[in-house]
Structure formats: C-alpha cells, structure tokens
Enzyme design. Structure first.
Site: not given
Ligand code: PGA
Length: 256
Positions: A10, A12, A96, A98, A168, A174, A213
């Site tokens: 992903n 983003k 997601h 976010e 997640e 992140g 992560s």
């Molecule tokens: P990350 O993001 O691997 O940077 O923690 C995962 C995601 O948001 O799908």
C-alpha cells in the site's frame, strides 16, 4: 484447504508516475518467479493506468486505495468502480484506517462499497483494526466484530469466500510497533471466526492478512502464523527491494 498467500503493498500518497515506473521496473524481475504467491501494489489514482500497462502479463496486480459506493453522481473528487475496471484495475483497498480516521469513512458506506466492488469485478481488501485505547480497554474483539459484520453484511456467501480482510491494528500502522505473534494470530483467528459465523463454508477460502509495520526482517514470523494468509505492507513496500524480500518470505513459506 490451502489459501494462496497474498502480499499487497500500500503506497498511500507516495510516488509520481515517473517514480512508479522506476519502481515497477525494479520490482518485476525480482518477483518474476514468486510462484504460489499473489502480489499486488495499491497505488494512487494517478499512477493506476501506468502501473496497469507496465504490469500487464506479469504476476503483479494493481489495486486502487479507495472508491465511491455509487456508480456516478455529484461527488467531487471521487472515483467509481466502473472507472477503475475500465482501465483494468484488479482490486481496491476499502476502509483503510487512514480513510476511516481522516475522511470519516463509515462501516455503512463500506458495506455498500464491498457490494459495488464485487459487482464490478474488483477484488476488495477490507481493512479492520482497533486503536491502542480500544486494545487497552479490552475492546479489540468488539471493534473487530462490528467492522467485519458490517463490512460483509450485504455480500453473498460466494462473495464472502472471495473476500480479503486485512487486520491492521491502528497502533501498529506506520509506528514501527508490530503486533506480537500472539496478538496477530488471536485477532486474525477471531476475524476468521466472524467470517465463519456469517458464511460457514466461506471462512476456509477467505483470506485474512496482517498489516502494521511489516518489514522484510519481521515478515517470516508473521507470515508463518497459522491463520495469517499474507500481509498488507505500507512503508516497507515503497522500496522495491524491501517489498520483494517480503514476497520472497511468502514464497519460501508456501514452498515449505
Ligand atoms: P505500515 O502501513 O506498514 O507503514 O505500518 C500499513 C498500512 O497502513 O497498510
């Protein structure tokens, strides 16, 4: 019943078309022989067409990161399922955290988006997960139950069998804080049990990924967990070599 492992990157809001082209030219030879593993990149709308064209005939599928639940209308800034399938996009990330947190994505809208995705022939990845507060309060299962039940509510058992859910934990996204193997396995087994409640025969087919992560070094342990069918990778997917190493980890497990 063996489910095909699935590694999705992903991006983003990262990568211009030029940057995406450099990336895919580096990635394709690295994943050329990733037999037995499904691989996808989830890219910004502006890079979708270029990535679809550059990955044609390869094992890498191209996913969008969001779409609207309706087929058209006065929704400035939105994109419909048909607009994605017209350019041969394979799938879409829905819900997601976010999007839920920054853009007020609701479970109700997501239940319609899931139907719209399937109707258009797009493969959805439904994202679910708890905040740190919810975990500390002991509310993880309550949150997952709500998100999974609503997200799958309007689907047929046949569609549920084709679903991918990404667990997640929001506190792991992140942050560099990965869920422990026990936390990931427990939550993902719970998600699978929820899928089974909804469609008993579908649960063994539906894929459940871990996200939060994931790194090349941490991936082998997470991917080896019994209920984990793959990973949704954010930050570590931005570098083609790191992403390819995570795909390699899945290939090795699939072959063992
Ligand atoms: P990350 O993001 O691997 O940077 O923690 C995962 C995601 O948001 O799908």
């Amino acid at each position: 019943m063996a489910r095909t492992p699935f590694i999705a990157g992903n991006w983003k809001m990262h990568k211009t078309v030029a940057e995406a082209e450099d990336y895919i030219q580096a990635l394709l030879p690295r994943v050329y022989s990733a037999d037995g593993v499904d691989v996808a990149i989830c890219v910004p709308f502006t890079a979708l067409q270029a990535m679809v064209d550059s990955t044609r005939g390869s094992r890498v599928e191209v996913f969008a990161q969001n779409m609207h639940e309706l087929s058209n209308g006065a929704f400035t800034g939105e994109v419909s399922a048909a607009m994605l399938t017209e350019i041969d996009v394979h799938g879409v990330v829905l819900g997601h955290s976010e999007r839920r947190q920054c853009y007020n994505e609701t479970d109700k809208a997501l239940s319609h988006k899931m139907v719209a995705a399937f109707s258009a022939g797009l493969k959805p990845i439904l994202c679910v997960g708890e905040t740190e507060d919810e975990r500390e309060r002991g509310d993880t299962e309550r949150k997952l139950r709500h998100q999974v039940q609503e997200g799958l509510e309007r689907l047929t058992p046949e569609q549920i069998a084709q679903v991918t859910v990404a667990y997640e934990p929001i506190w792991a996204i992140g942050t560099g804080k990965v869920a422990t193997p026990d936390q990931a396995q427990d939550a993902i087994a719970f998600v699978r049990a929820l899928i089974e409640d909804k469609a008993p025969d579908a649960a063994e087919h539906a894929r459940v990924l871990y996200g939060g992560s994931v790194t090349p070094d941490g991936a082998p342990e997470l991917l080896a967990l019994p209920d984990v069918d793959g990973a949704l990778v954010g930050g570590a997917s931005l570098d083609p070599e790191n992403f390819a190493r995570i795909v390699d980890a899945a290939v090795q497990l699939a072959a063992s």
